[in-house]
Design an enzyme around this catalytic site. Structure first.
Site, mmCIF file in Angstrom:
data_model
loop_
_atom_site.group_PDB
_atom_site.id
_atom_site.type_symbol
_atom_site.label_atom_id
_atom_site.label_comp_id
_atom_site.label_asym_id
_atom_site.label_seq_id
_atom_site.Cartn_x
_atom_site.Cartn_y
_atom_site.Cartn_z
ATOM 1 N N SER A 1 98.658 -3.161 -13.469
ATOM 2 C CA SER A 1 97.451 -2.903 -13.814
ATOM 3 C C SER A 1 97.505 -3.882 -15.172
ATOM 4 O O SER A 1 98.518 -3.840 -15.856
ATOM 5 C CB SER A 1 97.205 -1.572 -14.004
ATOM 6 O OG SER A 1 96.136 -1.365 -14.992
ATOM 7 N N TYR B 1 99.881 7.653 -16.313
ATOM 8 C CA TYR B 1 99.869 6.661 -15.424
ATOM 9 C C TYR B 1 99.869 5.155 -15.914
ATOM 10 O O TYR B 1 100.792 4.285 -14.855
ATOM 11 C CB TYR B 1 98.445 6.684 -15.214
ATOM 12 C CG TYR B 1 97.625 5.414 -14.557
ATOM 13 C CD1 TYR B 1 97.689 5.169 -13.243
ATOM 14 C CD2 TYR B 1 97.148 4.116 -15.333
ATOM 15 C CE1 TYR B 1 97.367 4.061 -12.502
ATOM 16 C CE2 TYR B 1 96.653 3.125 -14.781
ATOM 17 C CZ TYR B 1 96.611 3.018 -13.352
ATOM 18 O OH TYR B 1 96.315 1.741 -12.895
ATOM 19 N N LYS C 1 103.264 2.414 -14.244
ATOM 20 C CA LYS C 1 103.108 1.023 -13.879
ATOM 21 C C LYS C 1 104.301 0.358 -14.477
ATOM 22 O O LYS C 1 104.833 -0.705 -13.739
ATOM 23 C CB LYS C 1 101.611 0.396 -14.390
ATOM 24 C CG LYS C 1 100.533 1.173 -13.446
ATOM 25 C CD LYS C 1 100.751 0.741 -11.882
ATOM 26 C CE LYS C 1 99.716 1.425 -11.005
ATOM 27 N NZ LYS C 1 99.950 1.290 -9.558
HETATM 28 C C1 UD1 Z 1 91.400 2.546 -16.188
HETATM 29 C C2 UD1 Z 1 92.688 1.790 -16.564
HETATM 30 C C3 UD1 Z 1 93.027 0.876 -15.402
HETATM 31 C C4 UD1 Z 1 93.087 1.815 -14.223
HETATM 32 C C5 UD1 Z 1 91.429 2.244 -13.958
HETATM 33 C C6 UD1 Z 1 91.620 3.039 -12.508
HETATM 34 C C7 UD1 Z 1 93.273 1.402 -18.706
HETATM 35 C C8 UD1 Z 1 93.129 0.409 -20.022
HETATM 36 N N1 UD1 Z 1 92.476 1.056 -17.789
HETATM 37 O O1 UD1 Z 1 90.421 1.636 -16.511
HETATM 38 O O2 UD1 Z 1 94.370 0.382 -15.685
HETATM 39 O O3 UD1 Z 1 93.234 0.637 -13.119
HETATM 40 O O4 UD1 Z 1 91.373 3.104 -14.913
HETATM 41 O O5 UD1 Z 1 91.199 4.370 -12.823
HETATM 42 O O6 UD1 Z 1 93.897 2.257 -18.958
HETATM 43 N N2 UD1 Z 1 82.526 4.395 -19.040
HETATM 44 C C9 UD1 Z 1 81.581 5.023 -19.465
HETATM 45 N N3 UD1 Z 1 81.165 6.156 -18.884
HETATM 46 C C10 UD1 Z 1 81.780 6.649 -17.622
HETATM 47 C C11 UD1 Z 1 82.832 5.906 -17.218
HETATM 48 C C12 UD1 Z 1 83.208 4.878 -18.025
HETATM 49 O O7 UD1 Z 1 80.935 4.598 -20.497
HETATM 50 O O8 UD1 Z 1 81.098 7.765 -17.266
HETATM 51 C C13 UD1 Z 1 83.236 3.168 -19.607
HETATM 52 C C14 UD1 Z 1 84.608 3.405 -20.357
HETATM 53 O O9 UD1 Z 1 84.603 3.863 -21.575
HETATM 54 C C15 UD1 Z 1 85.170 2.077 -20.195
HETATM 55 C C16 UD1 Z 1 84.371 1.418 -18.977
HETATM 56 O O10 UD1 Z 1 83.144 2.148 -18.848
HETATM 57 O O11 UD1 Z 1 84.532 1.450 -21.633
HETATM 58 C C17 UD1 Z 1 85.194 1.252 -17.583
HETATM 59 O O12 UD1 Z 1 85.858 2.385 -17.694
HETATM 60 P P1 UD1 Z 1 86.792 2.711 -16.181
HETATM 61 O O13 UD1 Z 1 86.027 2.421 -15.258
HETATM 62 O O14 UD1 Z 1 87.155 4.117 -16.188
HETATM 63 O O15 UD1 Z 1 88.073 2.037 -16.152
HETATM 64 P P2 UD1 Z 1 89.029 1.623 -17.305
HETATM 65 O O16 UD1 Z 1 89.189 2.968 -18.243
HETATM 66 O O17 UD1 Z 1 88.819 0.216 -18.060
#
Ligand code: UD1
Length: 339
Positions: free
Chosen positions: A125, A150, A154
């Site tokens: 990842s 997590y 990795k």
């Molecule tokens: C995280 C992990 C990634 C992992 C993935 C799988 C990190 C940097 N990344 O990705 O390695 O493979 O989870 O679970 O650790 N968001 C909202 N509202 C929501 C959900 C998300 O605003 O309800 C935003 C988050 O703040 C983020 C973006 O959407 O900015 C993406 O979030 P998400 O899909 O959870 O992925 P990551 O956190 O990037």
């Protein structure tokens, strides 16, 4: 006939990759304990490819069961997906994550060495880069202290592979995914409905069909173009294609025995949370109820891939855009939801 063992073959990326591997002529078997997946995925793979994949419903930490699988199959290569992946849960239950992700890796490596497996692809990842100074991030960016068990699992698994294959007749690749999403075009496969989604895109589609009341945007005060976090969303079928190409690359002997090559798998396009919402609204024609809250702890402002290495070395070029990802994710969600 030699086989490719896909661990976590009934999971999200594993199942899509099996489809691509089969369609490219590989014989696959799977080991998946159904902890976060279910056996109906095998029927869907059958429907798409016409091939019935055998799954061993075993836990990777069960060394005896694993040894028996390797004894009864001629396993030439392994594509290792099986792992837990919820960042927040890993903070609450570190032992579970270390036991499952690292323990599973250890017994898999032990079996791979014992049974002289030649090739290994590891599902890693972009989280290993942490809050990278360099954007887009290349494979040479430094690994930073992991912010969750997590993420640390990795990093440790990458290191285990690098240490163990020295002196073995085995080559390997770490595939560092950015943010995987989307579904197979047949809509027979997609993200598993049995896990409550924690990632942005499946949450967006659930809000879209009314399974959730609203979308909460975590933080709108980041130093980005619209104040929300930037991520690099990559379609699961582009990822599947990258696995098949990376496996071919290893099989052709382009990576020396005892060595590991690293590839970033992202599109190179950063998308903000608000842009992702807009992309959904454009494909669905629906406006989403959105609210803003505090930043989510552990989130980094921005990350997106430099994938030149995968492009030049593997001939891989991700074809699908954020609109394609949203379109397939939305249709997959609609198909599973009562109207
Ligand atoms: C995280 C992990 C990634 C992992 C993935 C799988 C990190 C940097 N990344 O990705 O390695 O493979 O989870 O679970 O650790 N968001 C909202 N509202 C929501 C959900 C998300 O605003 O309800 C935003 C988050 O703040 C983020 C973006 O959407 O900015 C993406 O979030 P998400 O899909 O959870 O992925 P990551 O956190 O990037």
């Amino acid at each position: 006939m030699s086989s490719i063992l896909v661990t976590g073959g009934c999971g999200f990326i594993g199942s899509h990759t099996i489809v691509d591997l089969i369609q490219q002529g590989y014989h696959c078997i799977s080991v998946d304990n159904y902890l976060k997946s279910d056996p109906t995925v095998l029927d869907q793979i059958h429907e798409i490819t016409g091939v019935k994949v055998r799954n061993y419903a075993e836990d990777l930490t069960d060394e005896t069961a694993l040894d028996a699988i390797f004894k009864s199959n001629d396993i030439e290569g392994i594509v290792h997906f099986a792992a837990l992946k919820a960042v927040g849960e890993s903070v609450e239950k570190p032992l579970l994550y270390y036991k499952n992700n690292i323990g599973g890796m250890l017994s898999l490596m032990q079996a791979a060495v014992k049974h002289k497996v030649k090739h290994l692809l590891f599902s890693s990842s972009c989280t290993v880069y942490g809050d990278s100074k360099e954007l887009p991030v290349t494979e040479n960016a430094p690994i930073q202290k992991a912010s969750s068990p997590y993420g640390y699992s990795k990093q440790v698994c990458e290191r285990i592979i690098e240490d163990v294959i020295i002196g073995q007749e085995m080559n390997a690749a770490h595939l560092r995914y950015f943010n995987p999403a989307g579904a197979h075009e047949s809509l027979l496969l997609g993200e598993s409905p049995i896990n409550p989604p924690l990632n942005l895109i499946p949450i967006i589609t659930e809000v879209g069909v009314g399974k959730r009341e609203k979308l909460v945007v975590f933080g709108q005060d980041y130093p980005t173009r619209d104040g929300t976090c930037i991520r690099d969303y990559i379609h699961v079928m582009d990822l599947a294609d990258a696995h098949t190409k990376a496996l071919k690359h290893l099989m052709q002997g382009n990576v020396k025995n005892g060595k590991v090559e690293v590839f970033n798998l992202g599109t190179g396009e950063g998308t903000t949370v608000l842009e992702a919402i807009k992309a959904y609204e454009n494909v669905s024609g629906k406006k989403l109820p959105v609210e803003t809250s505090e930043r989510r702890s552990g989130d980094i402002p921005a990350i997106f891939a430099d994938f030149k290495k995968a492009k030049s070395t593997l001939g891989w070029n991700p074809k699908r855009t954020i609109t394609d990802i949203m379109d397939s994710a939305w249709r997959w969600e609609q198909k599973r939801s009562p109207h």
